[in-house]
Design a protein around this motif. Structure first.
Motif, PDB file in Angstrom:
ATOM      1  N   ASP A   1       0.838  -1.202   0.000  1.00 23.12           N
ATOM      2  CA  ASP A   1       0.000   0.000   0.000  1.00 23.12           C
ATOM      3  C   ASP A   1       0.872   1.250   0.000  1.00 23.12           C
ATOM      4  O   ASP A   1       1.264   1.742   1.053  1.00 23.12           O
ATOM      5  CB  ASP A   1      -0.897  -0.011   1.255  1.00 23.12           C
ATOM      6  CG  ASP A   1      -1.818   1.208   1.305  1.00 23.12           C
ATOM      7  OD1 ASP A   1      -2.032   1.833   0.247  1.00 23.12           O
ATOM      8  OD2 ASP A   1      -2.319   1.539   2.403  1.00 23.12           O
TER       9      ASP A   1
ATOM     10  N   VAL B   1      -3.221  -2.686  -2.036  1.00 26.68           N
ATOM     11  CA  VAL B   1      -4.338  -2.450  -1.114  1.00 26.68           C
ATOM     12  C   VAL B   1      -5.052  -1.166  -1.533  1.00 26.68           C
ATOM     13  O   VAL B   1      -4.420  -0.144  -1.776  1.00 26.68           O
ATOM     14  CB  VAL B   1      -3.840  -2.371   0.345  1.00 26.68           C
ATOM     15  CG1 VAL B   1      -4.964  -1.939   1.287  1.00 26.68           C
ATOM     16  CG2 VAL B   1      -3.254  -3.703   0.781  1.00 26.68           C
ATOM     17  N   GLY B   2      -6.367  -1.227  -1.624  1.00 25.77           N
ATOM     18  CA  GLY B   2      -7.154  -0.074  -2.068  1.00 25.77           C
ATOM     19  C   GLY B   2      -7.484  -0.113  -3.542  1.00 25.77           C
ATOM     20  O   GLY B   2      -8.442   0.517  -3.979  1.00 25.77           O
TER      21      GLY B   2
ATOM     22  N   LYS C   1      -9.258  -4.812  -0.698  1.00 31.70           N
ATOM     23  CA  LYS C   1      -9.718  -3.777   0.234  1.00 31.70           C
ATOM     24  C   LYS C   1      -8.724  -3.488   1.365  1.00 31.70           C
ATOM     25  O   LYS C   1      -8.514  -2.342   1.731  1.00 31.70           O
ATOM     26  CB  LYS C   1     -11.067  -4.224   0.823  1.00 31.70           C
ATOM     27  CG  LYS C   1     -11.821  -3.148   1.580  1.00 31.70           C
ATOM     28  CD  LYS C   1     -13.219  -3.629   1.950  1.00 31.70           C
ATOM     29  CE  LYS C   1     -13.157  -4.722   2.993  1.00 31.70           C
ATOM     30  NZ  LYS C   1     -14.490  -5.184   3.433  1.00 31.70           N
ATOM     31  N   SER C   2      -8.116  -4.534   1.942  1.00 31.50           N
ATOM     32  CA  SER C   2      -7.236  -4.338   3.105  1.00 31.50           C
ATOM     33  C   SER C   2      -6.187  -5.441   3.164  1.00 31.50           C
ATOM     34  O   SER C   2      -6.313  -6.465   2.481  1.00 31.50           O
ATOM     35  CB  SER C   2      -8.052  -4.352   4.405  1.00 31.50           C
ATOM     36  OG  SER C   2      -8.598  -5.654   4.617  1.00 31.50           O
TER      37      SER C   2
ATOM     38  N   GLU D   1      -7.833  -8.642   4.457  1.00 32.73           N
ATOM     39  CA  GLU D   1      -8.617  -9.303   3.403  1.00 32.73           C
ATOM     40  C   GLU D   1      -7.694 -10.026   2.422  1.00 32.73           C
ATOM     41  O   GLU D   1      -7.945 -11.168   2.023  1.00 32.73           O
ATOM     42  CB  GLU D   1      -9.458  -8.242   2.673  1.00 32.73           C
ATOM     43  CG  GLU D   1     -10.255  -8.749   1.484  1.00 32.73           C
ATOM     44  CD  GLU D   1     -11.472  -9.558   1.884  1.00 32.73           C
ATOM     45  OE1 GLU D   1     -12.055 -10.193   1.002  1.00 32.73           O
ATOM     46  OE2 GLU D   1     -11.818  -9.590   3.086  1.00 32.73           O
TER      47      GLU D   1
ATOM     48  N   ARG E   1      -0.464  -3.704  10.274  1.00 31.03           N
ATOM     49  CA  ARG E   1      -1.050  -2.503  10.892  1.00 31.03           C
ATOM     50  C   ARG E   1      -1.984  -2.795  12.052  1.00 31.03           C
ATOM     51  O   ARG E   1      -2.186  -1.959  12.918  1.00 31.03           O
ATOM     52  CB  ARG E   1      -1.864  -1.732   9.838  1.00 31.03           C
ATOM     53  CG  ARG E   1      -1.013  -1.049   8.803  1.00 31.03           C
ATOM     54  CD  ARG E   1      -1.873  -0.312   7.812  1.00 31.03           C
ATOM     55  NE  ARG E   1      -1.046   0.337   6.808  1.00 31.03           N
ATOM     56  CZ  ARG E   1      -1.507   0.846   5.689  1.00 31.03           C
ATOM     57  NH1 ARG E   1      -2.797   0.800   5.422  1.00 31.03           N
ATOM     58  NH2 ARG E   1      -0.697   1.414   4.825  1.00 31.03           N
ATOM     59  N   ASP E   2      -2.661  -3.950  12.010  1.00 29.85           N
ATOM     60  CA  ASP E   2      -3.702  -4.192  13.018  1.00 29.85           C
ATOM     61  C   ASP E   2      -3.662  -5.642  13.474  1.00 29.85           C
ATOM     62  O   ASP E   2      -2.947  -6.479  12.918  1.00 29.85           O
ATOM     63  CB  ASP E   2      -5.088  -3.849  12.455  1.00 29.85           C
ATOM     64  CG  ASP E   2      -5.333  -4.534  11.109  1.00 29.85           C
ATOM     65  OD1 ASP E   2      -5.063  -5.745  11.006  1.00 29.85           O
ATOM     66  OD2 ASP E   2      -5.774  -3.865  10.153  1.00 29.85           O
TER      67      ASP E   2
ATOM     68  N   THR F   1      -4.386  -8.403  10.845  1.00 27.93           N
ATOM     69  CA  THR F   1      -3.287  -8.639   9.904  1.00 27.93           C
ATOM     70  C   THR F   1      -2.158  -9.414  10.570  1.00 27.93           C
ATOM     71  O   THR F   1      -1.592 -10.345   9.989  1.00 27.93           O
ATOM     72  CB  THR F   1      -2.759  -7.295   9.349  1.00 27.93           C
ATOM     73  OG1 THR F   1      -3.849  -6.548   8.815  1.00 27.93           O
ATOM     74  CG2 THR F   1      -1.730  -7.515   8.253  1.00 27.93           C
TER      75      THR F   1
END
Length: 368
Positions: free
Chosen positions: A160, A178-179, A183-184, A187, A206-207, A210
């Motif tokens: 990304d 990504v994008g 989507k992420s 995903e 990031r989260d 993930t």
């Protein structure tokens, strides 16, 4: 004010970034330092025109709705750029990071030699960490290119945005943005296991979702590369574990202790001997002893294990910085700025009868 002219200057001068904001002329980052270009001071209209000249309409909509957007684009054959556009004080500001088209080798960026052996492994988690602008993307691209040239693998990257473009060589390389393509990160990771991958690159963990998916992918027989914005191997392990609820942390320590292959933590510094930048690395290789420390939550002992693990190719960031300093490649103040333990490094400089930067001399002179 034309964006093409500005980008030509960035490429010609070998600058790493271009900063554009209202009330200042365009600024480039050259060998780690900011320098104004000798052009007019930018106003609001200039910024809107410059933004529209390179930004896709979908990203312009994202900027107006959310106050910011990121994307990448190719500037002819000369270079690619990663663009971050954001609003500040009601105006637009932009930062363009130059991504060279040419992939670098292990020798050119000074990656530890043991990396070649570790990235041959069929499974596991290889983390590359460091602050923004420390060269994580370049190191990752070099490793992926090495796998691509030497092994028949299916490599899937999630980025990304996409920065370095990889051509198919001995491997197949599919790059998902990504994008745009998905989507992420979470995903993309959920779906990637159905596409028969051997090597997976996660641009950024990031989260929680993930991080969890990346660990699971490494557990199920894939080599996973991922990045984190942490400094040092021990802090990286703590950051991964702390991302999970307390009730899951013991389980994650056990999983990490079995899947983690290595952590490469890096910093990028301006050279003092020649123009350009030089990387300093902290490198942890997961040995049985390191696995035990991770499992038992004793990350505070990892630095001393790295120090005694030189035969496995391990090294501490501060030791590598010191080696660069003693070889005359970097300045003392740059070394202290990037060190994990700046006080200890500063003391070592003082023991040599040297000082760290002009500011320290001024302070000492002013003491009555």
């Amino acid at each position: 004010m034309q964006m093409d002219r500005l980008l030509e200057t960035v490429v010609r001068e070998n600058a790493s970034d271009l900063h554009l904001t209202v009330g200042r002329p365009p600024v480039v980052r050259l060998h780690g330092h900011l320098a104004d270009l000798k052009t007019k001071v930018l106003d609001s209209d200039d910024m809107v025109a410059l933004m529209k000249s390179i930004t896709p309409e979908s990203k312009q909509a994202e900027l107006s709705e959310g106050g910011g957007c990121d994307f990448g684009f190719s500037f002819g054959d000369a270079s690619r750029f990663r663009v971050s556009i954001f609003k500040q004080r009601g105006d637009i500001a932009m930062v363009l990071r130059r991504i060279p088209n040419k992939l670098l080798t292990f020798e050119q960026i000074g990656l530890p030699e043991i990396c070649r052996e570790l990235i041959r492994r069929p499974r596991g988690l290889f983390l590359i960490t460091g602050p923004t602008g420390s060269g994580k993307t370049t190191s990752l691209a070099t490793m992926i290119d090495y796998v691509n040239q030497n092994f028949d693998r299916h490599i899937v990257t999630m980025e990304d945005p996409i920065e370095y473009y990889h051509k198919h060589k001995k491997s197949i390389v599919n790059q998902r943005e990504v994008g745009t393509d998905v989507k992420s990160f979470a995903e993309a990771l959920r779906r990637v296991l159905r596409s028969d991958p051997d090597v997976i690159l996660v641009g950024e963990m990031r989260d929680l979702e993930t991080i969890e998916s990346a660990i699971r992918a490494a557990e199920t027989g894939h080599l996973v590369f991922a990045t984190l914005h942490t400094t040092g191997a021990a802090k990286t392990i703590d950051r991964v574990v702390d991302a999970f609820p307390v009730s899951q942390q013991n389980q994650i320590r056990v999983q990490l202790s079995t899947v983690l292959v290595a952590i490469l933590s890096q910093a990028l510094l301006p050279r003092s001997d020649t123009k350009g930048l030089i990387a300093a690395y902290e490198f942890l290789v997961t040995t049985p002893a390191i696995s035990n420390l991770i499992r038992e939550g004793k990350t505070f002992r990892i630095d001393s294990m790295i120090q005694t693990g030189k035969k496995f190719g391990m090294q501490l960031l501060d030791d590598h910085l010191w080696a660069h300093y003693m070889a005359g490649k970097i300045d003392a103040e740059e070394m202290v700025d990037k060190a994990k333990n700046p006080g200890e490094v500063r003391d070592k400089v003082h023991k040599l009868g040297r000082t760290v930067g002009r500011t320290e001399l001024d302070t000492e002179d002013s003491v009555p």
